[in-house]
Design a protein around this motif. Structure first.
Motif, PDB file in Angstrom:
ATOM      1  N   LEU A 112     -15.951 -99.834  18.814  1.00  0.00           N
ATOM      2  CA  LEU A 112     -16.126 -99.944  20.268  1.00  0.00           C
ATOM      3  C   LEU A 112     -15.396 -98.793  20.973  1.00  0.00           C
ATOM      4  O   LEU A 112     -15.934 -98.162  21.885  1.00  0.00           O
ATOM      5  CB  LEU A 112     -15.600-101.302  20.764  1.00  0.00           C
ATOM      6  CG  LEU A 112     -15.794-101.597  22.246  1.00  0.00           C
ATOM      7  CD1 LEU A 112     -17.284-101.674  22.587  1.00  0.00           C
ATOM      8  CD2 LEU A 112     -15.105-102.898  22.623  1.00  0.00           C
ATOM      9  N   SER A 113     -14.191 -98.490  20.513  1.00  0.00           N
ATOM     10  CA  SER A 113     -13.420 -97.378  21.082  1.00  0.00           C
ATOM     11  C   SER A 113     -14.053 -96.041  20.717  1.00  0.00           C
ATOM     12  O   SER A 113     -14.049 -95.110  21.525  1.00  0.00           O
ATOM     13  CB  SER A 113     -11.974 -97.426  20.569  1.00  0.00           C
ATOM     14  OG  SER A 113     -11.357 -98.635  20.960  1.00  0.00           O
ATOM     15  N   ALA A 114     -14.616 -95.933  19.504  1.00  0.00           N
ATOM     16  CA  ALA A 114     -15.264 -94.689  19.075  1.00  0.00           C
ATOM     17  C   ALA A 114     -16.490 -94.396  19.940  1.00  0.00           C
ATOM     18  O   ALA A 114     -16.733 -93.246  20.313  1.00  0.00           O
ATOM     19  CB  ALA A 114     -15.643 -94.761  17.602  1.00  0.00           C
ATOM     20  N   LEU A 115     -17.249 -95.433  20.271  1.00  0.00           N
ATOM     21  CA  LEU A 115     -18.409 -95.245  21.152  1.00  0.00           C
ATOM     22  C   LEU A 115     -17.930 -94.779  22.524  1.00  0.00           C
ATOM     23  O   LEU A 115     -18.479 -93.837  23.102  1.00  0.00           O
ATOM     24  CB  LEU A 115     -19.221 -96.541  21.264  1.00  0.00           C
ATOM     25  CG  LEU A 115     -20.505 -96.449  22.095  1.00  0.00           C
ATOM     26  CD1 LEU A 115     -21.495 -95.462  21.479  1.00  0.00           C
ATOM     27  CD2 LEU A 115     -21.145 -97.829  22.241  1.00  0.00           C
ATOM     28  N   LYS A 116     -16.870 -95.404  23.015  1.00  0.00           N
ATOM     29  CA  LYS A 116     -16.310 -95.024  24.320  1.00  0.00           C
ATOM     30  C   LYS A 116     -15.795 -93.577  24.295  1.00  0.00           C
ATOM     31  O   LYS A 116     -16.049 -92.806  25.222  1.00  0.00           O
ATOM     32  CB  LYS A 116     -15.188 -95.997  24.705  1.00  0.00           C
ATOM     33  CG  LYS A 116     -14.612 -95.754  26.082  1.00  0.00           C
ATOM     34  CD  LYS A 116     -13.570 -96.796  26.447  1.00  0.00           C
ATOM     35  CE  LYS A 116     -13.012 -96.536  27.833  1.00  0.00           C
ATOM     36  NZ  LYS A 116     -12.027 -97.548  28.220  1.00  0.00           N
ATOM     37  N   SER A 117     -15.085 -93.198  23.240  1.00  0.00           N
ATOM     38  CA  SER A 117     -14.532 -91.838  23.157  1.00  0.00           C
ATOM     39  C   SER A 117     -15.646 -90.787  23.065  1.00  0.00           C
ATOM     40  O   SER A 117     -15.449 -89.636  23.454  1.00  0.00           O
ATOM     41  CB  SER A 117     -13.568 -91.702  21.969  1.00  0.00           C
ATOM     42  OG  SER A 117     -14.258 -91.784  20.733  1.00  0.00           O
ATOM     43  N   SER A 118     -16.818 -91.189  22.571  1.00  0.00           N
ATOM     44  CA  SER A 118     -17.949 -90.260  22.455  1.00  0.00           C
ATOM     45  C   SER A 118     -18.551 -89.934  23.821  1.00  0.00           C
ATOM     46  O   SER A 118     -19.276 -88.953  23.957  1.00  0.00           O
ATOM     47  CB  SER A 118     -19.032 -90.855  21.554  1.00  0.00           C
ATOM     48  OG  SER A 118     -19.786 -91.851  22.242  1.00  0.00           O
ATOM     49  N   GLY A 119     -18.264 -90.786  24.812  1.00  0.00           N
ATOM     50  CA  GLY A 119     -18.842 -90.605  26.133  1.00  0.00           C
ATOM     51  C   GLY A 119     -20.241 -91.189  26.252  1.00  0.00           C
ATOM     52  O   GLY A 119     -20.849 -91.160  27.320  1.00  0.00           O
ATOM     53  N   CYS A 120     -20.753 -91.718  25.157  1.00  0.00           N
ATOM     54  CA  CYS A 120     -22.093 -92.321  25.168  1.00  0.00           C
ATOM     55  C   CYS A 120     -21.981 -93.789  25.599  1.00  0.00           C
ATOM     56  O   CYS A 120     -21.006 -94.452  25.274  1.00  0.00           O
ATOM     57  CB  CYS A 120     -22.735 -92.221  23.792  1.00  0.00           C
ATOM     58  SG  CYS A 120     -22.885 -90.525  23.170  1.00  0.00           S
TER      59      CYS A 120
END
Length: 179
Positions: A112-120
């Motif tokens: 969930l954090s990785a998706l957020k950090s991607s900006g997507c």
């Protein structure tokens, strides 16, 4: 060709664990497994160089420093000190130990954090931006998290993961991909 894996483990074998395997930007396996031996066997069958796992890979009575740093950065993580998290950590560390003895590098992530950090905003947007097609459309939450984790493994291998690091752990996330 290099193969990467992402694992979204459940705390127990009674609940589904999501696994995604990617090679050449093509998902060669996405599915739900239950028993430790079938998870380990499936991963070893594909021989990924890196597995990113959605689980803390160290124990703590409450939050670890790395978790507090994640929260400070705006990411929502659970404290490893919770009883349910302790069960998950124990299972994840057991899987990690077996896989690392067989040559698979295992890293910690939080999809969930990785998706957020991607900006997507969505998994579909992330995959489109990376020019990766998914044949399967009706993925479970566990499978979606495993897909994101496998992408983190790929970016880690390419030295492009975004790392949140403290003395008690490193959580690998995705770099900015969508603007």
């Amino acid at each position: 060709m290099v193969i990467f894996a992402g694992l979204d483990p459940a705390g127990t074998e009674k609940r589904p664990t999501g696994l995604a395997i990617i090679k050449n930007n093509i998902f060669i396996f996405i599915g739900k497994l239950y028993r430790d031996n079938e998870i380990i066997d499936k991963i070893l069958f594909y021989k990924p160089v890196v597995l990113a796992i959605d689980s803390p890979l160290s124990y703590s009575k409450g939050y670890r420093e790395v978790d507090l740093l994640m929260k400070k950065l705006g990411y929502k993580v659970l404290p490893p000190g919770w009883r349910s998290m302790q069960i998950l950590i124990h299972r994840s560390l057991r899987i990690k130990s077996i896989l690392e003895k067989r040559g698979v590098k295992v890293i910690e992530t939080h999809p969930l954090s990785a998706l957020k950090s991607s900006g997507c905003k969505t998994l579909d947007e992330l995959l489109a931006k990376l020019n990766i097609k998914l044949e399967t459309k009706n993925l479970s939450k566990d499978e979606k998290d495993a897909v994101i984790a496998s992408l983190v493994a790929k970016f880690y291998y390419e030295n492009k993961s975004y790392m949140v690091k403290a003395k008690d752990g490193i959580i690998h996330l995705l770099p900015k991909i969508c603007s």
